[in-house]
Design a protein around this motif. Structure first.
Motif, PDB file in Angstrom:
ATOM      1  N   UNK A   1      -5.188   0.215  11.285  1.00 27.98           N
ATOM      2  CA  UNK A   1      -4.548  -0.756  12.056  1.00 27.98           C
ATOM      3  C   UNK A   1      -3.324  -1.360  11.145  1.00 27.98           C
ATOM      4  N   UNK A   2      -3.644  -2.783  10.347  1.00 30.93           N
ATOM      5  CA  UNK A   2      -3.428  -3.259   9.606  1.00 30.93           C
ATOM      6  C   UNK A   2      -2.183  -2.329   8.214  1.00 30.93           C
ATOM      7  N   UNK A   3      -3.593  -1.904   7.711  1.00 31.81           N
ATOM      8  CA  UNK A   3      -2.995  -0.847   6.751  1.00 31.81           C
ATOM      9  C   UNK A   3      -1.850  -0.739   6.351  1.00 31.81           C
ATOM     10  N   UNK A   4      -2.122   0.343   8.095  1.00 32.49           N
ATOM     11  CA  UNK A   4      -0.695   1.084   8.470  1.00 32.49           C
ATOM     12  C   UNK A   4       0.350   0.083   8.905  1.00 32.49           C
ATOM     13  N   UNK A   5       0.268  -0.458   9.689  1.00 31.93           N
ATOM     14  CA  UNK A   5       1.770  -1.424  10.045  1.00 31.93           C
ATOM     15  C   UNK A   5       2.549  -2.030   9.103  1.00 31.93           C
TER      16      UNK A   5
ATOM     17  N   UNK B   1       3.891  -8.434   6.122  1.00 29.49           N
ATOM     18  CA  UNK B   1       2.063  -9.475   6.073  1.00 29.49           C
ATOM     19  C   UNK B   1       1.394  -9.662   7.279  1.00 29.49           C
ATOM     20  N   UNK B   2       1.017 -11.224   7.000  1.00 27.83           N
ATOM     21  CA  UNK B   2       0.283 -11.033   8.255  1.00 27.83           C
ATOM     22  C   UNK B   2       0.436 -11.216   9.368  1.00 27.83           C
ATOM     23  N   UNK B   3       1.721 -10.921  10.062  1.00 29.09           N
ATOM     24  CA  UNK B   3       1.986 -10.586  11.753  1.00 29.09           C
ATOM     25  C   UNK B   3       1.987  -9.761  12.094  1.00 29.09           C
ATOM     26  N   UNK B   4       1.873  -8.776  10.806  1.00 28.25           N
ATOM     27  CA  UNK B   4       1.488  -7.416  11.535  1.00 28.25           C
ATOM     28  C   UNK B   4       0.916  -6.727  11.861  1.00 28.25           C
ATOM     29  N   UNK B   5       0.035  -7.838  10.204  1.00 23.48           N
ATOM     30  CA  UNK B   5      -1.604  -7.218  10.339  1.00 23.48           C
ATOM     31  C   UNK B   5      -2.397  -7.651  11.429  1.00 23.48           C
ATOM     32  N   UNK B   6      -1.995  -9.545  11.741  1.00 21.39           N
ATOM     33  CA  UNK B   6      -2.355  -9.507  13.002  1.00 21.39           C
ATOM     34  C   UNK B   6      -2.517  -9.199  14.328  1.00 21.39           C
ATOM     35  N   UNK B   7      -1.333  -8.667  14.259  1.00 22.57           N
ATOM     36  CA  UNK B   7      -1.055  -8.188  15.800  1.00 22.57           C
ATOM     37  C   UNK B   7      -1.250  -7.111  15.895  1.00 22.57           C
ATOM     38  N   UNK B   8      -1.818  -6.110  15.216  1.00 21.21           N
ATOM     39  CA  UNK B   8      -2.481  -4.337  14.953  1.00 21.21           C
ATOM     40  C   UNK B   8      -3.240  -4.258  15.093  1.00 21.21           C
ATOM     41  N   UNK B   9      -4.326  -5.412  13.906  1.00 16.48           N
ATOM     42  CA  UNK B   9      -5.944  -5.689  14.387  1.00 16.48           C
ATOM     43  C   UNK B   9      -6.914  -5.485  16.276  1.00 16.48           C
ATOM     44  N   UNK B  10      -5.490  -6.400  16.965  1.00 23.99           N
ATOM     45  CA  UNK B  10      -5.844  -6.930  18.320  1.00 23.99           C
ATOM     46  C   UNK B  10      -5.129  -5.766  19.347  1.00 23.99           C
TER      47      UNK B  10
ATOM     48  N   UNK C   1      -0.384   3.884  16.956  1.00 23.28           N
ATOM     49  CA  UNK C   1       0.596   2.669  17.439  1.00 23.28           C
ATOM     50  C   UNK C   1       0.814   1.784  16.699  1.00 23.28           C
ATOM     51  N   UNK C   2      -0.210   1.971  15.705  1.00 20.62           N
ATOM     52  CA  UNK C   2       0.421   0.890  14.611  1.00 20.62           C
ATOM     53  C   UNK C   2       1.935   1.405  13.314  1.00 20.62           C
ATOM     54  N   UNK C   3       1.669   2.395  13.300  1.00 19.55           N
ATOM     55  CA  UNK C   3       3.375   2.617  12.372  1.00 19.55           C
ATOM     56  C   UNK C   3       4.293   2.753  13.342  1.00 19.55           C
TER      57      UNK C   3
ATOM     58  N   UNK D   1       0.966  -1.433   0.293  1.00 19.14           N
ATOM     59  CA  UNK D   1       0.301  -0.096   0.260  1.00 19.14           C
ATOM     60  C   UNK D   1       0.146   1.494   0.311  1.00 19.14           C
ATOM     61  N   UNK D   2       1.906   1.441  -0.671  1.00 20.06           N
ATOM     62  CA  UNK D   2       2.680   2.408  -0.888  1.00 20.06           C
ATOM     63  C   UNK D   2       2.938   2.978  -2.693  1.00 20.06           C
ATOM     64  N   UNK D   3       2.254   4.169  -3.225  1.00 21.81           N
ATOM     65  CA  UNK D   3       2.108   4.222  -4.293  1.00 21.81           C
ATOM     66  C   UNK D   3       2.837   4.632  -5.175  1.00 21.81           C
ATOM     67  N   UNK D   4       4.526   5.629  -4.202  1.00 22.62           N
ATOM     68  CA  UNK D   4       5.447   5.815  -4.921  1.00 22.62           C
ATOM     69  C   UNK D   4       6.870   5.149  -4.015  1.00 22.62           C
ATOM     70  N   UNK D   5       8.043   5.644  -5.197  1.00 23.86           N
ATOM     71  CA  UNK D   5       9.040   5.016  -4.898  1.00 23.86           C
ATOM     72  C   UNK D   5       9.754   6.192  -3.491  1.00 23.86           C
ATOM     73  N   UNK D   6       9.594   5.392  -2.244  1.00 24.31           N
ATOM     74  CA  UNK D   6       9.945   6.374  -1.448  1.00 24.31           C
ATOM     75  C   UNK D   6      10.881   5.140  -0.353  1.00 24.31           C
ATOM     76  N   UNK D   7      11.526   5.375   0.474  1.00 25.60           N
ATOM     77  CA  UNK D   7      12.571   5.295   1.147  1.00 25.60           C
ATOM     78  C   UNK D   7      12.552   5.483   2.888  1.00 25.60           C
TER      79      UNK D   7
END
Lengths: 450, 450
Positions: free
Chosen positions: B327-331, B425-434, B401-403, A267-273
């Protein structure tokens, strides 16, 4: 050997700049590889980097330019006159020079071109500017060694020595006819091991890989990777030799392409670092988060539709994040496999076979996971049997639907020539969240009849 | 040029195999590139591929072997005797031969080695077998051209011609001392443009990049990419020249590494492709789904803790998927940027600076998104003002918190030498969901006091 910039080195360089000790700076930096100096530049203030840039020899600075991040290069070039930029470009290979010129403003571009000293070099650069940067033409350089099929090896070696002076690395010697049409190649090794009296026509290899000037750069990358090529000649629509692409540029294409797909999946839409500015990072991340938020609105509305269940079956709502998360995860897995398969051109077979396979796969996964959920809901979560049954059935259905969405959305995008990587990440998780919740509560409503 | 296997071609080949028309098969395939034949093999039945393998010349089949997928290669090799395998390996470069031998069973391995005809070649292969496949030693081949610093150019050219016969591509000529210690290099171009009477010691370049035999392959890839190298010599602990690595192997390392990270981010734990068997795909996908399911159990329990809110503030539950998804997406975004930065070694600065940056960034994103949510909850979703306020405050907190979790979990893993890509992936989404759900309902409870 592995170069690491130490804090001490940076401090030393900053001190030398502060003291305007040009001589010691030159001694220190002249010994370094241009890629290392570029790394140091990224750590310095722009004014400091520009200061160093001006005291170093243009032979070195020219090589540093292509290694810099776009924004730092832009800032440094702004501090240079058209003549100074032209001096740098005179030292560079045509492909690197063209890439740098392409970034300049229209007026500066023309000024710089008029200041280029080597007329042949300038012609080549201008020629390269007309190609789309995402094609073979945008990747190729004009530096190559070619000989005429009608020559004999002696003329050939003489001519080659002259040409080789301008070419950093000689990979192959290309053989052309009087019309400059690509006919074949000579390998340097053959030349080393063949007597100089042999006529060219007897030595050259007629089979030669090449790409058309308008081929997309990712296709060029795939071909060079597949056939383990280190350089490939580029021909125009009439088969005339117009340039060559070397593997180091292809390595960059492969890396960039992989990074881009990875970022899209996240979910990152540009080339960022990580070290980019907060504004750049926000610009790359926010659009996808807004998309996810809109999806979130829809999920709130969908849940609202089933609000009536809250009175008697409130437990159902405890399971919504679980169902949504499983739908999202399954969807991302399926789409990632398809996106990668499309990128590697390793997807074969009909759509129908893929459908059957995806359903079988998700049925297998779904049944295993649903069994765990059924047992878990009973023993760990202590919910009523009927709720356990509903979430179990819902999970299997949701997994199947989610994997189908994950599989076919990227395939569909690909068919319409849209980058399928767009369909990974937030897009798939969000749509699968909504679908998952909808399916779950529909099943619950069907069974419980609220 | 771009090779595509057509259905017609496949049908034709299958017909020829069926008719045992070896002669026409040979005519048809001898003209093809070995990488293309490998692609055809992947589409055929194993028996058909083995049939073709046996009628083609070992010069061609040897080159096909390294291009095949592991499982198909294994099946084909099972149909060959030790002597037949040895014949193939005699044709291959040492690095490819060693890779193939390494896949054989211990007993077959010894048999094959004893059948190798070229003793020097066999020695080199056995030598390569002792290196870890993920190191420079595991990548390197023994084919290289080296000359002694004490020779003159004449001896040198003679020796080189002999050595070059066994080397597919000569990139550099390495210069060693009497102890075989790497001293420098000669470029082929220099040799082309230098008179043959010059003594070696005057021609060779003392500055030469090299890697140690135990360097991880990803580091080698980064070095070759950074310095645009096409080949790099490998030295042992005493500085003795033991092999060289070419860029085509590095291209594969870069591609594999990128694919692996991408798959991990999508929750796929083995190198699988869309066309792999359902069982292989399940094995790669199920573990992450089970992890996500366990996370789901926890989220059900967490929601259960706040079940009391259902009587008066049931609306709160409509927002759980939205909060969890954000939370999941940001993480995932945060972790992806860190994982990529670690892979490219482009992360600099202290942990403290990173903390401040991540909090500022997520505060900015959080405020923008929360504003949209606040307006949306009022006008689109028609919830009470107090609920709107709660989800707004919760969203900002959850995003921060998620970031932070997304940023620091991979950094932590990296510090403990665990692949940080595991944390995407799943690890971060799952823990951030909770975490997200927990934060959301805690805020709600604090404000509403249910």
């Amino acid at each position: 050997m592995q170069f690491k910039i130490s804090k001490e080195l940076l401090a030393q360089i900053e001190q030398l700049i502060h003291d305007k000790n040009d001589q010691e700076l030159e001694v220190l930096l002249n010994d370094m590889h241009h890629a290392d100096i570029a790394e140091i530049f990224e750590e310095l203030e722009t004014a400091e980097a520009t200061y160093i840039f001006k005291i170093l020899d243009s032979e070195i600075t020219a090589e540093i330019l292509p290694e810099l991040e776009d924004d730092l290069r832009e800032k440094i070039l702004q501090g240079l006159s058209a003549k100074e930029i032209a001096e740098e470009l005179d030292e560079l290979d045509t492909d690197d020079a063209a890439d740098i010129i392409a970034e300049l403003s229209q007026s500066k571009k023309e000024e710089v071109i008029s200041e280029l000293e080597d007329v042949e070099h300038a012609k080549d650069i201008v020629d390269l500017l007309r190609y789309d940067e995402d094609t073979a033409g945008g990747l190729m350089g004009k530096e190559l060694v070619k000989v005429n099929e009608n020559w004999n090896v002696l003329t050939c070696v003489k001519e080659m020595r002259i040409q080789a002076e301008n070419v950093t690395r000689v990979h192959s010697i290309y053989v052309v006819d009087d019309e400059n049409r690509l006919k074949g190649r000579l390998s340097l090794k053959d030349l080393l091991t063949t007597s100089t009296k042999t006529p060219i026509s007897q030595v050259y290899i007629k089979k030669v890989d090449y790409v058309r000037v308008d081929m997309p750069n990712t296709d060029v990358a795939r071909i060079m990777q597949k056939y383990d090529l280190e350089a490939i000649p580029v021909v125009d629509e009439m088969g005339r030799l117009v340039g060559r692409i070397t593997i180091d540029d292809i390595v960059d294409v492969i890396k960039e392409e992989a990074d881009k797909d990875y970022q899209l999946a996240a979910g990152i839409s540009q080339d960022v670092e990580a070290d980019d500015s907060i504004l750049d990072l926000t610009r790359a991340r926010l659009p996808w988060l807004v998309l996810a938020l809109c999806g979130g609105f829809i999920s709130v509305r969908v849940l609202g539709l089933f609000g009536g269940a809250m009175n008697n079956h409130g437990n159902l709502f405890f399971f919504t994040p679980l169902i949504a998360a499983m739908a999202g995860n399954v969807g991302v897995q399926s789409s990632a496999i398809i996106v990668q398969g499309l990128a590697n051109q390793s997807i074969s077979g009909s759509l129908w076979n893929r459908l059957i396979k995806e359903v079988s796969l998700s049925l297998l996964n779904g049944i295993i996971l649903a069994s765990i959920l059924f047992v878990g809901s009973h023993f760990l979560l202590n919910v009523e049997l009927i709720i356990g049954e509903i979430v179990t059935i819902a999970l299997i259905s949701v997994i199947i639907i989610a994997s189908l969405i994950g599989t076919f959305v990227p395939l569909l995008l690909h068919r319409f020539n849209i980058d399928p990587a767009l369909a990974t990440g937030p897009f798939i998780t969000t749509s699968n969240d909504i679908c998952g919740i909808l399916i779950y509560f529909s099943i619950a409503k069907l069974i419980l009849g609220f």
